[in-house]
Design an enzyme around this catalytic site. Structure first.
Site, short mmCIF file in Angstrom:
data_model
loop_
_atom_site.label_atom_id
_atom_site.label_comp_id
_atom_site.label_asym_id
_atom_site.label_seq_id
_atom_site.Cartn_x
_atom_site.Cartn_y
_atom_site.Cartn_z
N SER A 1 0.74 -1.31 0.04
CA SER A 1 0.11 -0.05 -0.10
C SER A 1 0.75 1.21 0.01
CB SER A 1 -0.77 0.01 1.30
OG SER A 1 -2.03 0.37 0.97
N GLN B 1 -0.62 4.40 7.03
CA GLN B 1 -0.39 3.61 5.82
C GLN B 1 0.75 2.94 6.15
OE1 GLN B 1 -1.82 2.66 2.55
NE2 GLN B 1 -2.47 4.55 3.49
N HIS C 1 0.67 -0.68 7.67
CA HIS C 1 0.51 -1.99 6.70
C HIS C 1 1.79 -2.68 6.77
CE1 HIS C 1 -3.51 -1.47 5.02
NE2 HIS C 1 -3.24 -0.09 4.80
N GLU D 1 -1.16 4.75 -5.03
CA GLU D 1 -2.51 4.10 -5.01
C GLU D 1 -3.55 5.04 -4.14
OE1 GLU D 1 -2.15 1.34 -1.65
OE2 GLU D 1 -3.80 0.22 -2.17
N HIS D 2 -3.14 5.78 -2.83
CA HIS D 2 -3.97 6.81 -2.30
C HIS D 2 -3.31 8.08 -2.59
CE1 HIS D 2 -4.42 2.86 -0.10
NE2 HIS D 2 -5.89 3.22 -0.17
N ASP E 1 -11.00 3.05 3.36
CA ASP E 1 -10.42 1.58 3.64
C ASP E 1 -11.69 0.85 4.15
OD1 ASP E 1 -7.90 2.25 2.94
OD2 ASP E 1 -7.42 2.49 4.89
N GLU F 1 -9.91 -5.98 -48.88
CA GLU F 1 -9.28 -6.90 -47.99
C GLU F 1 -9.33 -8.39 -48.72
OE1 GLU F 1 -10.74 -6.75 -43.92
OE2 GLU F 1 -10.12 -4.74 -43.67
N HIS G 1 -17.36 -11.83 -47.48
CA HIS G 1 -17.80 -10.92 -46.73
C HIS G 1 -18.67 -9.94 -47.35
CE1 HIS G 1 -15.23 -12.26 -43.59
NE2 HIS G 1 -15.74 -11.24 -42.98
P1 NAD Z 1 -1.91 -13.87 2.22
O1 NAD Z 1 -3.29 -14.57 2.76
O2 NAD Z 1 -1.95 -12.99 1.04
O3 NAD Z 1 -0.74 -14.86 2.01
C1 NAD Z 1 -0.40 -16.02 2.77
C2 NAD Z 1 -0.08 -17.32 2.22
O4 NAD Z 1 1.00 -17.01 1.36
C3 NAD Z 1 0.12 -18.50 2.91
O5 NAD Z 1 -1.31 -19.10 3.12
C4 NAD Z 1 0.86 -19.24 1.91
O6 NAD Z 1 0.12 -20.13 1.08
C5 NAD Z 1 1.56 -18.32 1.06
N1 NAD Z 1 2.97 -18.28 1.28
C6 NAD Z 1 3.54 -17.54 2.14
N2 NAD Z 1 4.97 -17.81 2.31
C7 NAD Z 1 5.37 -18.56 1.31
C8 NAD Z 1 6.52 -19.21 0.59
N3 NAD Z 1 7.60 -18.87 1.12
N4 NAD Z 1 6.25 -19.84 -0.55
C9 NAD Z 1 5.01 -20.08 -0.96
N5 NAD Z 1 3.93 -19.58 -0.50
C10 NAD Z 1 3.91 -18.84 0.63
O7 NAD Z 1 -1.45 -13.04 3.62
P2 NAD Z 1 -0.48 -12.12 4.07
O8 NAD Z 1 0.82 -12.58 3.95
O9 NAD Z 1 -0.94 -11.61 5.30
O10 NAD Z 1 -0.40 -10.95 3.03
C11 NAD Z 1 -1.46 -10.08 2.85
C12 NAD Z 1 -1.24 -8.85 2.21
O11 NAD Z 1 -2.14 -8.20 1.62
C13 NAD Z 1 -0.49 -7.73 2.86
O12 NAD Z 1 0.67 -7.37 2.13
C14 NAD Z 1 -1.51 -6.75 3.05
O13 NAD Z 1 -0.93 -5.57 3.51
C15 NAD Z 1 -2.24 -6.93 1.77
N6 NAD Z 1 -3.68 -6.35 2.00
C16 NAD Z 1 -3.99 -5.35 1.27
C17 NAD Z 1 -5.25 -4.91 1.12
C18 NAD Z 1 -5.94 -4.12 -0.07
O14 NAD Z 1 -6.99 -3.84 -0.39
N7 NAD Z 1 -4.91 -3.35 -0.67
C19 NAD Z 1 -6.26 -5.32 1.90
C20 NAD Z 1 -5.91 -6.41 2.96
C21 NAD Z 1 -4.47 -6.66 2.97
#
Ligand code: NAD
Length: 436
Positions: free
Chosen positions: A246, A268, A271, A335-336, A369, A423, A428
């Protein structure tokens, strides 16, 4: 100079979306027995799920999430969704209801309607919009739980008229075992929730397995593995975007309050990673915001992570004037964008590129958000110069309908025949001349 600032800022504005944490790298080595790159990891997972279906999916859930599930345990029973809803904090459910109404109001108002024109007598040309039948929604669950993501993805899909919505969340306490997330799904009438996340869940949704029917589009945020997997399956299905960490740019003038700005930059950075950048031509704001950042950081629950992110991806930038601020912001395409000046509407007119803009001193990004109405799933990393945020229209497919009554083609028949003959496509031309 602007070019120099731009180069430095690009470093700040794109938190390393391509870098995996040491823990992530160790997991890759443990599971694959080699230091594969994230792209190699994702390609391998997607190809295996495509060729062997549920067994590969279960294998990777066990290896990557340490979840030993049977095929029958992949889907969350509907009773569990109802039970989570019954046990949920009633104030949370009330909030979900009110937020849903806000989202429905906005997303319905912007929904494309069929358009028909009659350019000449007997000719009707229509652009019509049809909802996708079945979509998959990724709800992250690695580091935090996100009931808000269910709202910001599923409700626009429902407004568009999507019948089947499959929610996937990793089998973790922040994911598919998170009671608030499950309760939110139930409140929204979502009955299909799967305990799967990461690249394996994206592949299962795209290709379908014995236990997961394929979808037509996959939306929602996620970490690098989720984003790369969406890129991998694009073409088999549609995706919303390739989203990275983000970002916010705050533009402020002398009317802005340093404590408000600091709160916005910290929100921000929380995150972690998240890019937090202030651009101002008011020199006195820099010290005031810095002092506020230090003060407010100490009061936050995730202060260590937030500080790390701020140090790596935060910046306070002094520019010559408002014009310079707008040029820099437009080049970055954040983004924002939050404009905290005396006349934000006028300033907004000079900036084309932002995923979502927030105007005025009393419009923190957090309103968008969580609750205002536009979705929080937005293009990052400068991609909003060509990509748009998620909305109800993202779940529509458009198609045209053309209708000519007998004799109505006269006006364009000559042109059609001429071009078809040029063509070399004489069949056609004949399909028109035969009707003359
Ligand atoms: P996630 O659910 O996206 O990912 C977790 C999964 O990643 C795990 O279940 C696993 O399967 C996989 N993983 C992790 N390490 C791995 C590896 N080494 N090899 C292969 N697969 C692997 O959850 P998260 O990690 O918490 O990430 C979420 C992201 O989404 C964050 O960056 C968050 O800031 C972002 N987000 C964005 C918004 C938005 O709207 N912009 C909203 C919510 C979250």
């Amino acid at each position: 100079g602007s070019a120099e600032i731009l180069d430095q800022l690009r470093e700040k504005l794109s938190p390393r979306g391509d870098v995996v944490s040491p823990r992530g790298r160790a997991l890759t080595e443990e599971v694959f027995g080699a230091p594969l790159t994230p792209v190699e990891v994702v390609d391998k997972i997607c190809e295996e799920v495509q060729s062997t279906g549920t067994s590969a999916l279960l294998h990777y859930l066990k290896q990557l999430d340490k979840a030993d599930l049977s095929a029958e345990q992949l889907r969350v029973p509907e009773e569990d969704l109802a039970a989570a809803h019954a046990a949920a904090d009633s104030a949370l459910i009330d909030s979900v209801r009110r937020i849903r109404e806000n989202i429905v109001r906005f997303q319905s108002a912007i929904l494309h309607q069929d358009v028909t024109i009659e350019p000449s007598p007997g000719v009707r040309l229509t652009q019509r919009y049809v909802p996708l039948r079945r979509v998959g929604v990724c709800v992250p669950g690695g580091a935090a739980a996100y009931p808000s993501t269910v709202l910001m993805t599923a409700v626009p899909a429902q407004v568009a008229g999507v019948k089947d919505i499959a929610v996937v969340a990793p089998p973790t306490p922040f994911g598919a075992y998170n009671e608030d997330m499950l309760a939110t799904c139930h409140e929204l009438g979502i009955t299909e929730v799967y305990r799967m996340g990461g690249a394996q869940a994206v592949a299962a949704l795209a290709y379908g397995t014995e236990h997961v029917p394929a979808v037509q589009k996959i939306v929602g945020p996620g970490n690098l593995f989720v984003a790369l997997a969406k890129k991998h399956v694009y073409g088999t299905v549609d995706i919303d975007s390739f989203a990275g960490p983000s970002e916010v740019i705050v533009i402020a003038d002398e009317t802005a309050r340093a404590d408000f700005i600091a709160a916005d930059l910290l929100a921000q950075a929380e995150h972690s990673p998240g890019s937090s950048i202030l651009i101002t031509w008011e020199e006195s704001l820099l010290d005031a915001v810095e002092a506020e950042l230090t003060q407010q950081l100490s009061e936050l629950s995730r202060s260590d992570l937030t500080l790390d992110s701020l140090e790596a991806f935060g910046a306070l930038i002094l520019v010559n004037d408002q014009k310079h601020a707008c040029e820099l912001t437009d080049s970055f395409a954040p983004e924002h964008l939050h404009i905290q000046t005396a006349d934000p509407q006028t300033l907004m007119k000079s900036i084309n590129n932002s995923g979502a803009a927030f105007l005025g001193h009393y419009t923190p990004v957090a309103l968008g958000d969580y609750a205002a109405g536009p979705s929080h799933v937005l293009p990052t990393g400068g991609t909003c110069t060509w990509a748009a945020g998620l909305c109800s229209n993202s779940f529509l497919r458009s198609g045209s309908v053309t209708e000519f009554e007998q004799g109505a083609m006269a006006q364009i028949a000559d042109d059609v025949e001429r071009l078809a003959e040029k063509e070399g496509l004489t069949a056609h031309a004949r399909s028109v001349s035969i009707r003359r």
